[in-house]
Design a protein around this motif. Sequence first.
Motif, PDB file in Angstrom:
ATOM      1  N   LEU A  58       1.910  11.853   4.002  1.00 18.43           N
ATOM      2  CA  LEU A  58       0.606  12.164   4.586  1.00 18.43           C
ATOM      3  C   LEU A  58      -0.527  11.784   3.639  1.00 18.43           C
ATOM      4  O   LEU A  58      -1.548  11.218   4.057  1.00 18.43           O
ATOM      5  CB  LEU A  58       0.528  13.656   4.922  1.00 18.43           C
ATOM      6  N   ILE A  59      -0.342  12.090   2.357  1.00 20.82           N
ATOM      7  CA  ILE A  59      -1.384  11.774   1.376  1.00 20.82           C
ATOM      8  C   ILE A  59      -1.624  10.268   1.311  1.00 20.82           C
ATOM      9  O   ILE A  59      -2.775   9.795   1.342  1.00 20.82           O
ATOM     10  CB  ILE A  59      -1.005  12.317  -0.014  1.00 20.82           C
ATOM     11  N   PHE A  60      -0.541   9.487   1.244  1.00 25.11           N
ATOM     12  CA  PHE A  60      -0.700   8.037   1.117  1.00 25.11           C
ATOM     13  C   PHE A  60      -1.285   7.421   2.385  1.00 25.11           C
ATOM     14  O   PHE A  60      -2.133   6.527   2.320  1.00 25.11           O
ATOM     15  CB  PHE A  60       0.646   7.387   0.786  1.00 25.11           C
ATOM     16  N   TYR A 100     -14.908   1.937   2.384  1.00 25.56           N
ATOM     17  CA  TYR A 100     -15.471   0.722   1.801  1.00 25.56           C
ATOM     18  C   TYR A 100     -15.899  -0.277   2.881  1.00 25.56           C
ATOM     19  O   TYR A 100     -16.893  -1.000   2.713  1.00 25.56           O
ATOM     20  CB  TYR A 100     -14.460   0.088   0.844  1.00 25.56           C
ATOM     21  N   TRP A 101     -15.168  -0.315   4.005  1.00 28.32           N
ATOM     22  CA  TRP A 101     -15.585  -1.206   5.089  1.00 28.32           C
ATOM     23  C   TRP A 101     -16.919  -0.747   5.667  1.00 28.32           C
ATOM     24  O   TRP A 101     -17.804  -1.564   5.934  1.00 28.32           O
ATOM     25  CB  TRP A 101     -14.519  -1.222   6.190  1.00 28.32           C
ATOM     26  N   PHE A 119      -8.100  -3.158  -5.773  1.00 22.24           N
ATOM     27  CA  PHE A 119      -7.518  -2.647  -7.012  1.00 22.24           C
ATOM     28  C   PHE A 119      -6.785  -1.325  -6.755  1.00 22.24           C
ATOM     29  O   PHE A 119      -5.681  -1.105  -7.261  1.00 22.24           O
ATOM     30  CB  PHE A 119      -8.614  -2.441  -8.059  1.00 22.24           C
ATOM     31  N   ILE A 120      -7.397  -0.431  -5.960  1.00 20.66           N
ATOM     32  CA  ILE A 120      -6.765   0.863  -5.659  1.00 20.66           C
ATOM     33  C   ILE A 120      -5.429   0.651  -4.955  1.00 20.66           C
ATOM     34  O   ILE A 120      -4.412   1.248  -5.320  1.00 20.66           O
ATOM     35  CB  ILE A 120      -7.709   1.723  -4.791  1.00 20.66           C
ATOM     36  N   TYR A 121      -5.428  -0.208  -3.938  1.00 18.68           N
ATOM     37  CA  TYR A 121      -4.193  -0.440  -3.182  1.00 18.68           C
ATOM     38  C   TYR A 121      -3.121  -1.093  -4.063  1.00 18.68           C
ATOM     39  O   TYR A 121      -1.954  -0.675  -4.060  1.00 18.68           O
ATOM     40  CB  TYR A 121      -4.477  -1.334  -1.969  1.00 18.68           C
ATOM     41  N   PHE A 143      -4.864   5.613   2.445  1.00 18.01           N
ATOM     42  CA  PHE A 143      -4.958   4.208   2.842  1.00 18.01           C
ATOM     43  C   PHE A 143      -6.016   4.023   3.933  1.00 18.01           C
ATOM     44  O   PHE A 143      -6.843   3.112   3.868  1.00 18.01           O
ATOM     45  CB  PHE A 143      -3.593   3.729   3.348  1.00 18.01           C
ATOM     46  N   ILE A 144      -6.025   4.917   4.926  1.00 19.85           N
ATOM     47  CA  ILE A 144      -6.960   4.783   6.045  1.00 19.85           C
ATOM     48  C   ILE A 144      -8.383   5.143   5.626  1.00 19.85           C
ATOM     49  O   ILE A 144      -9.332   4.388   5.869  1.00 19.85           O
ATOM     50  CB  ILE A 144      -6.516   5.673   7.224  1.00 19.85           C
ATOM     51  N   THR A 145      -8.533   6.292   4.964  1.00 23.78           N
ATOM     52  CA  THR A 145      -9.884   6.749   4.630  1.00 23.78           C
ATOM     53  C   THR A 145     -10.566   5.854   3.597  1.00 23.78           C
ATOM     54  O   THR A 145     -11.768   5.583   3.707  1.00 23.78           O
ATOM     55  CB  THR A 145      -9.849   8.194   4.110  1.00 23.78           C
TER      56      THR A 145
END
Length: 397
Positions: A95-97, A108-109, A57-59, A101-103
């Motif tokens: 940088l923020i995006f 969640y993983w 949902f976030i992505y 995306f990575i963090t």
Amino acid sequence: MTSLLVIIVLVLLAVALWQLTKIFDLTQVGSSSDDSQVASDNDNNIQGYVMFGFLAFIYIFTIYGLLKWGGLALHTPASEHGLLVDNLMNITWVLIFVVQFITQGLLYWFSFKNRGHKDRKALFFADSNKLEAIWSIIPSVVLACLILYGLYAWNNIMFVDKDEDVVEIELYAQQFKWTARYAGNDNVLGKANVRLIEGINTLGVDMSDPNSQDDIVVTELHIPKGKKVHFKMRSQDVLHSAYMPHFRAQMNCVPGMVTEFAFVPTYTTAEYRELPFMIEKVANINKLRSEKSIELVAKGGTALDPYTFDYLLLCNKICGASHYNMQMKVVVDTPEDYKKWLSEKTTLAQDIKAAAAAEKPAEGVEGTAADTAAKVKDTVKAVIDTVKAAVAKVAMK
């Protein structure tokens, strides 16, 4: 009244749901259920998949927001330093995006991979120098680079050489309007103080200062394309903020002190209106306004006027009840049109003299009227005294 009824309905609905929950719990009495309050493997699996759903949902919402509302952001800057500001902002956004995306994915993983299991125990360790170094050094380096680039951009934007040929303009803020004062032919602004505000001199300009004699006060700001404009800003009452979004310029206006900002305009107002993105934007706005006008006219109202783009000077501090409407039109002219416009304006000294001259005849008229009234009063008094004397003589006879 309607709001109160809505609140009452919502409260009653919440009470009804609470009662239904209690009734459901009562119906489960005697049935086999797990009341241990300890999550089972099935519960942990469900929570893990729910977290993956939230991550999706976030992505999805982030991508949707960029596609849906990304066009509402400011487009082409209208000043030389605007490109530098936009580059700094774009680097920050990227940088923020990327970091988000990575963090978020790792968060969640990791939560799903290490979810609770009855045959697995959590591993505990007090510290890890390697991990501490990774998540301390990397952010520090990235932030240091951003700060250094920001300082470089800020110094380039704010630097004004004393010997540089600039246009000196004062922006004067007060609830809830802007006034501009041009330095005139000498390109030096005269001294000013709020204690000197009187009559037509609403900016408190010190008219005893020789540099004030050619200052020009206006309510519509005109600036020349391709020449650096040096703004000096004052506030009469509360904290304001001079904000010109298309020029990527903003500076607080603080009572009791003078702040400053400078930039070089790169597009005249007419040129900016002809940029493809602005033509499309204005067309979309006018389409919405025409649709709204149809509704207004149907209700007996007045249709909205078509929108035309203009640069604006806004207040970016909540300075009071009419803060939203504190703005001034900014016009970027060609150097020739700017000189012509400025040459047609009268100086503040001329305006003050004209106002004083206009008051003198009025004073003279007031004086003549007062003298006439006094003479009439004296004449009436003399007539009354004469009549009284005549009546007294007749009475004596």
